[in-house]
Design a protein around this motif. Structure first.
Motif, short mmCIF file in Angstrom:
data_model
loop_
_atom_site.label_atom_id
_atom_site.label_comp_id
_atom_site.label_asym_id
_atom_site.label_seq_id
_atom_site.Cartn_x
_atom_site.Cartn_y
_atom_site.Cartn_z
N LYS B 57 7.56 3.08 -5.29
CA LYS B 57 6.10 3.05 -6.28
C LYS B 57 4.98 2.23 -5.39
N GLY B 58 3.94 2.74 -5.39
CA GLY B 58 2.74 1.95 -5.02
C GLY B 58 2.08 1.13 -5.75
N ASP B 59 0.75 0.96 -5.91
CA ASP B 59 0.17 0.08 -6.71
C ASP B 59 -0.01 0.84 -8.06
N ILE B 60 -0.25 2.17 -8.01
CA ILE B 60 -0.77 2.88 -9.06
C ILE B 60 0.01 3.89 -9.38
N PRO B 61 1.45 4.03 -9.73
CA PRO B 61 2.35 5.10 -9.86
C PRO B 61 2.31 5.45 -11.34
N GLU B 62 1.66 5.05 -12.15
CA GLU B 62 1.64 5.42 -13.42
C GLU B 62 0.90 6.86 -13.67
N GLY B 63 2.01 7.71 -14.54
CA GLY B 63 1.42 9.19 -14.65
C GLY B 63 1.63 10.17 -13.44
N TYR B 64 2.25 9.55 -12.44
CA TYR B 64 2.61 10.28 -11.13
C TYR B 64 3.99 10.26 -10.81
N SER B 65 4.75 11.24 -10.23
CA SER B 65 6.14 11.23 -9.73
C SER B 65 5.86 12.13 -8.12
N VAL B 66 6.76 11.89 -7.21
CA VAL B 66 6.93 12.51 -6.04
C VAL B 66 8.38 12.98 -5.83
N SER B 67 8.17 13.90 -4.76
CA SER B 67 9.32 14.61 -4.21
C SER B 67 9.31 14.62 -2.78
N ARG B 68 10.44 14.25 -2.25
CA ARG B 68 10.59 14.52 -0.62
C ARG B 68 11.93 15.26 -0.49
N GLU B 69 12.17 16.69 -0.40
CA GLU B 69 13.01 17.13 -0.04
C GLU B 69 13.60 17.45 1.52
N LYS B 70 12.37 17.54 2.09
CA LYS B 70 12.55 17.83 3.45
C LYS B 70 11.53 16.73 4.28
N LYS B 71 11.81 16.29 5.33
CA LYS B 71 11.15 15.24 6.28
C LYS B 71 9.67 15.63 6.23
N GLU B 72 9.35 16.79 6.53
CA GLU B 72 7.84 16.95 7.02
C GLU B 72 6.93 17.23 5.48
N ARG B 73 7.63 17.14 4.41
CA ARG B 73 6.98 17.68 3.29
C ARG B 73 7.10 16.75 2.09
N PHE B 74 6.06 16.21 1.48
CA PHE B 74 5.80 15.22 0.40
C PHE B 74 5.02 15.86 -0.62
N SER B 75 5.46 15.76 -1.73
CA SER B 75 4.63 16.27 -2.97
C SER B 75 4.37 15.39 -3.84
N LEU B 76 3.07 15.38 -4.58
CA LEU B 76 2.65 14.49 -5.55
C LEU B 76 2.70 15.33 -6.96
#
Lengths: 113, 116
Positions: B57-76
């Motif tokens: 988590k960063g400073d304002i994670p509320e209401g968000y989630s993330v996914s990183r299934e592959k090294k090159e891709r990061f989803s919000l």
């Protein structure tokens, strides 16, 4: 809590003048201070950076001045040009184990021709 | 040249919708970040990932989630979008665990999300 405070929020300078943007930090563990430049429609890009073992770093028309005792640093743009019009962000982090940057609030700089 | 691409430049969604913002980097960087940028507030860190399937988590994670299934891709992911999530979202990537000129963060062009 904002750990890096940046001022002013906006700045208008005439072409050829000096633009000055100031930042102050709280965390004395910070030891790397980059400045990022962002043009409209683009993401920020690294412009220049400094470590606290030097009081000044110059790259072309861009200079960072650093005052460790005051926990302040500033960006000076000499001979400001219309192409320098952008948003500038100061940031701070620690060198080792560093993954996060703490950014200032940003300064929107406009250079009038 | 490092390239960080974001799936959309502009996005308009309705309140309550599930929103996916995708980011891809082509430099094999370990670290990826999601920020939101709001006038007068600068860039605020939402989440970051230092490895596949790892997140913090960063400073304002509320209401968000993330996914990183592959090294090159990061989803919000915005599970249920709200109007206060209207903002510019920036993705960044970075190599290594040090800070310095050779370890700078590279940013994508941003996604301007409007939630109505």
């Amino acid at each position: 809590q904002q750990q890096v405070k940046q001022s002013p929020q906006s700045l208008i300078v005439q072409k050829g003048g000096i633009s000055i943007i100031n930042c102050a930090y709280e965390n004395t563990a910070f030891d790397y201070f980059p400045w990022y430049q962002q043009f409209p429609g683009k993401g920020p890009a690294l412009l220049i950076a400094i470590r606290p073992d030097v009081s000044e770093k110059k790259e072309g028309r861009f200079t960072i001045s650093f005052n460790k005792s005051a926990k302040q640093f500033s960006l000076h743009i000499m001979d400001s040009q219309p192409g320098d019009s952008a948003t500038y962000f100061c940031a701070a982090t620690v060198t080792y184990g560093a993954q996060k940057l703490v950014f200032g609030q940003g300064t929107r700089l406009t250079i009038n021709p | 040249d490092v390239k960080v691409t974001q799936s959309s430049r502009y996005l308009v969604k309705r309140t309550g919708e599930k929103v996916f913002l995708e980011c891809v980097q082509d430099m094999d960087h370990e670290n990826m970040f999601w920020y939101r940028q709001d006038p007068g507030l600068g860039l605020r860190l939402i989440y970051f990932s230092y490895d596949v399937k790892m997140k913090e988590k960063g400073d304002i994670p509320e209401g968000y989630s993330v996914s990183r299934e592959k090294k090159e891709r990061f989803s919000l992911i915005l599970e249920s979008a709200s109007t206060n999530q209207t903002s510019m979202y920036l993705c960044a990537s970075k190599k290594g665990r040090l800070a310095g000129i050779s370890y700078e963060q590279y940013f994508g062009p941003g996604t301007r999300l409007t939630v109505t």
